[in-house]
Scaffold this motif. Structure first.
Motif, mmCIF file in Angstrom:
data_model
loop_
_atom_site.group_PDB
_atom_site.id
_atom_site.type_symbol
_atom_site.label_atom_id
_atom_site.label_comp_id
_atom_site.label_asym_id
_atom_site.label_seq_id
_atom_site.Cartn_x
_atom_site.Cartn_y
_atom_site.Cartn_z
ATOM 1 N N ALA A 72 0.828 -1.206 0.000
ATOM 2 C CA ALA A 72 0.000 0.000 0.000
ATOM 3 C C ALA A 72 0.859 1.252 0.000
ATOM 4 C CB ALA A 72 -0.935 0.002 1.204
ATOM 5 N N SER A 73 2.024 1.198 0.653
ATOM 6 C CA SER A 73 2.904 2.370 0.669
ATOM 7 C C SER A 73 3.440 2.681 -0.724
ATOM 8 C CB SER A 73 4.067 2.145 1.637
ATOM 9 O OG SER A 73 4.995 1.213 1.114
ATOM 10 N N PHE A 74 3.545 1.665 -1.597
ATOM 11 C CA PHE A 74 3.970 1.893 -2.975
ATOM 12 C C PHE A 74 2.818 2.409 -3.837
ATOM 13 C CE2 PHE A 74 7.192 -1.395 -1.810
ATOM 14 C CZ PHE A 74 8.327 -0.656 -2.109
ATOM 15 N N THR A 75 1.619 1.897 -3.589
ATOM 16 C CA THR A 75 0.497 2.216 -4.471
ATOM 17 C C THR A 75 -0.230 3.498 -4.080
ATOM 18 O OG1 THR A 75 -0.977 0.836 -3.115
ATOM 19 C CG2 THR A 75 0.078 -0.211 -4.998
ATOM 20 N N ALA A 76 0.009 4.030 -2.863
ATOM 21 C CA ALA A 76 -0.692 5.247 -2.430
ATOM 22 C C ALA A 76 -0.435 6.376 -3.414
ATOM 23 C CB ALA A 76 -0.214 5.658 -1.039
ATOM 24 N N ALA A 318 -3.010 21.530 3.220
ATOM 25 C CA ALA A 318 -2.326 21.307 4.493
ATOM 26 C C ALA A 318 -2.685 19.956 5.109
ATOM 27 C CB ALA A 318 -2.666 22.431 5.474
ATOM 28 N N THR A 319 -3.604 19.221 4.495
ATOM 29 C CA THR A 319 -3.980 17.911 5.014
ATOM 30 C C THR A 319 -2.948 16.870 4.585
ATOM 31 O OG1 THR A 319 -6.334 18.454 4.889
ATOM 32 C CG2 THR A 319 -5.756 16.127 5.013
ATOM 33 N N PRO A 320 -2.385 16.116 5.537
ATOM 34 C CA PRO A 320 -1.396 15.087 5.164
ATOM 35 C C PRO A 320 -2.010 14.047 4.236
ATOM 36 C CG PRO A 320 -1.376 15.494 7.537
ATOM 37 C CD PRO A 320 -2.580 16.205 6.989
ATOM 38 N N ALA A 338 6.290 9.097 6.278
ATOM 39 C CA ALA A 338 6.703 10.406 6.785
ATOM 40 C C ALA A 338 7.665 11.092 5.814
ATOM 41 C CB ALA A 338 7.353 10.256 8.158
ATOM 42 N N ALA A 339 8.553 10.309 5.199
ATOM 43 C CA ALA A 339 9.485 10.882 4.218
ATOM 44 C C ALA A 339 8.736 11.431 3.002
ATOM 45 C CB ALA A 339 10.506 9.831 3.788
ATOM 46 N N ARG A 340 7.699 10.718 2.569
ATOM 47 C CA ARG A 340 6.895 11.206 1.432
ATOM 48 C C ARG A 340 6.182 12.504 1.801
ATOM 49 N NH1 ARG A 340 3.120 6.694 -0.936
ATOM 50 N NH2 ARG A 340 2.995 8.188 -2.640
ATOM 51 N N GLU A 341 5.699 12.580 3.029
ATOM 52 C CA GLU A 341 5.041 13.821 3.463
ATOM 53 C C GLU A 341 6.058 14.952 3.575
ATOM 54 O OE1 GLU A 341 1.608 15.160 3.394
ATOM 55 O OE2 GLU A 341 1.490 13.077 4.064
ATOM 56 N N ARG A 344 6.473 16.652 0.380
ATOM 57 C CA ARG A 344 5.427 17.654 0.125
ATOM 58 C C ARG A 344 5.822 18.985 0.750
ATOM 59 N NH1 ARG A 344 0.046 16.755 2.154
ATOM 60 N NH2 ARG A 344 -0.479 18.400 0.704
ATOM 61 N N MET A 345 6.405 18.934 1.956
ATOM 62 C CA MET A 345 6.898 20.169 2.575
ATOM 63 C C MET A 345 7.971 20.817 1.708
ATOM 64 S SD MET A 345 7.217 19.436 6.673
ATOM 65 C CE MET A 345 7.818 21.119 6.927
ATOM 66 N N ALA A 346 8.865 19.991 1.168
ATOM 67 C CA ALA A 346 9.927 20.520 0.309
ATOM 68 C C ALA A 346 9.338 21.203 -0.927
ATOM 69 C CB ALA A 346 10.880 19.400 -0.103
#
Length: 554
Positions: A72-76, A318-320, A338-341, A344-346
């Motif tokens: 699921a972490s790959f397909t999200a 702003a929603t994760p 968390a790294a993927r989120e 988004r900050m970057a």
């Protein structure tokens, strides 16, 4: 033995079985979690390799639920096609049957040896991986011990008229047996444990062959429920993978239910014992599902995409998007989320940087307000990531996971600080420039453009350092910090030269110009801080930039 003592004994032995399974899974995740995730990532390129990857990873990991979370972490977000992800789940379902097959043989005599070896490795192991493998050996030993104790406890139960009446009712209602086993599997989150329990009951003669097969079907169905329930969020696309897996199992159960008597007779010919028949049926059922559905994954995935469309995530930026609470039990998946989120900050910081230069050129008041609103997005994302990481249980983290967690916190904190500098300093200077209708000299604007372009390049380098943890890129980033400082100093000297020449534009914007140069350097310093944890881990970082007294006096 009284009925109460028997029930307490059964509950205790099942709990021991579950605890052993947990120790095996957590030990393997700590020792090889990153490697297993890499195997799954490589396997997603093709459905057949995905099937084999899912089978192999689950056979090692002893948990199809953990494999589902990794997939699921790959397909999200639609990064990976759904068809190979579904193939991984078909492989994972077959992988769980291999675990059951191995544990169903009478090898309980080696349980003391496994427990002894595991405890010695855990207590005496100097390396982290040795200790993790000790946990795995101890878990396997406890599982085998629990199965032996379970069979011993079931012997007096076989003669109980009450138990016979209860299980006779299940035999007469196969659908009821499916539902009971599905609820039980969902409750304890382990189809392996439930199928082993069913096999133990069947071996003890408490279950008829037909009832055992119906319960196995229910265990397979219930194994899909934890992943489905954990993905009942606002985005329908997150439910594609668990719904697809549930559909495969449900259709298989409906197809097999009418033929259970004939299947029971056929399995009886393969070997003696209802327990062995239940285990073999578990394997055959999942292999049959793989054979039937692997060729159909293309149209099935398109159907799932149609019924579960991607939600428009732009409603609230702003929603994760990736902080899945269900993944917190699997640390390396939670860290990847968390790294993927953090990325988004970057993206937000980069947009703010590009917008800030545009403001200094265009004097657009609306752009100033827009960039200020982006800082609010940045603050909320940073807070969400920080809280998400603090929810992780520290004793479940390997040393590598702890370092990665620290790296993410350092990176996101520096991004948040960089956003504050852009919002509260650079945009305040931009507003002052607009209010007083000031204009930089041609040379001064060129200096700002040059530093700004360099800053954007360093932003990309900082992202690369964060993602790959490469020490060579980290050294280059710190070198760029020194280069940026030299460029800022040279721009400052050039500005003072124009002041000495009496350039009017430079004199009017002097304070503004110097503050912008200073703030650009501050943003660059926050980005360069991404390199410190990587270089510190490799021993390439000095403890202090100060010279010692002898060096200074010499």
């Amino acid at each position: 033995m009284s009925g109460t003592l028997v029930l307490v004994g059964l509950a205790g032995h099942v709990a021991l079985l579950l605890w052993g399974l947990h120790m095996v899974k957590s030990g393997i995740l700590r020792a090889y979690g990153v490697d297993l995730r890499r195997v799954l990532g490589a396997g997603l390129k093709h459905r057949f390799t995905a099937f084999l990857s899912g089978l192999g990873v689950t056979a090692i990991l002893q948990s199809s639920t953990a494999t589902a979370l990794m997939t699921a972490s790959f397909t999200a977000g639609g990064v990976v096609n759904l068809a190979p992800a579904l193939a991984i789940m078909l492989g994972a379902d077959v992988g769980t049957t291999l675990i059951v097959q191995a544990l169903s043989f009478n090898v309980s005599f080696i349980s003391p040896l496994l427990i002894l070896a595991g405890v010695v490795a855990f207590k005496r192991g100097g390396r982290t991986r040795t200790r993790d493998l000790g946990r795995v050996a101890t878990g396997l030993g406890l599982m085998l011990l629990a199965l032996r104790l379970l069979l011993g406890t079931l012997e007096p139960v076989e003669a109980s008229d009450t138990v016979a009446t209860i299980f006779a009712a299940i035999t007469d209602e196969p659908l009821l047996a499916v539902l009971i086993a599905a609820a039980m599997t969902w409750a304890i989150h382990s189809s392996v444990a439930v199928v082993l329990l069913i096999a133990s009951f069947a071996t003890a003669g408490i279950l008829t062959p037909i009832a055992a097969l119906a319960l196995v079907l229910g265990a397979n169905l219930g194994a899909t429920l934890p992943a489905l329930i954990s993905n009942l969020g606002p985005n329908p696309a997150d439910r594609r993978l668990p719904v697809g897996n549930l559909a495969f199992r449900a259709l298989g159960c409906l197809a097999a239910l009418p033929f259970l008597p004939g299947i029971a007779d056929a399995l009886a010919l393969l070997g003696p014992g209802a327990g062995r028949a239940a285990v073999n049926f578990h394997t055959a059922f999942n292999i049959a599902l793989a054979i039937v559905f692997l060729p159909l994954l293309g149209p099935v995935s398109r159907l799932l995409v149609r019924f579960f469309p991607e939600q428009d995530r732009q409603a609230d930026p702003a929603t994760p998007h990736y902080l899945d609470e269900g993944a917190l039990k699997t640390p390396y998946i939670a860290l990847a989320n968390a790294a993927r989120e953090a990325m988004r900050m970057a993206d937000v910081v980069e947009t703010m940087l590009r917008g800030s230069l545009e403001v200094f050129h265009s004097d657009d008041r609306k752009k100033v307000a827009e960039i200020s609103r982006m800082d609010n997005i940045l603050d909320r994302l940073h807070e969400a990531i920080k809280l998400y990481l603090t929810e992780m249980t520290l004793d479940q983290l390997s040393d590598q996971d702890r370092r990665r967690c620290s790296d993410i916190l350092v990176f996101t904190t520096n991004l948040e600080h960089a956003g504050d500098v852009i919002d509260k300093n650079l945009m305040e200077l931009a507003a002052k420039k607009i209010k007083h209708q000031l204009s930089f000299s041609q040379e001064g604007m060129a200096e700002i453009d040059n530093l700004h372009g360099r800053l954007l390049d360093n932003m990309q380098l900082a992202i690369a350092v964060f993602m790959n943890g490469d020490s060579r890129s980290a050294r280059r980033l710190l070198t760029e910090k020194e280069t940026f400082r030299d460029l800022e100093r040279a721009a400052t000297d050039s500005h003072f030269g124009r002041l000495r020449d009496g350039r009017t534009a430079s004199m009017e914007t002097s304070a503004l110009h110097l503050d912008i140069l200073r703030d650009l350097k501050r943003v660059n310093s926050h980005l360069a801080a991404t390199a410190y944890p990587i270089l510190d881990q490799t021993g390439e970082l000095r403890h202090s930039r100060l010279k010692d007294r002898k060096e200074a006096q010499g």
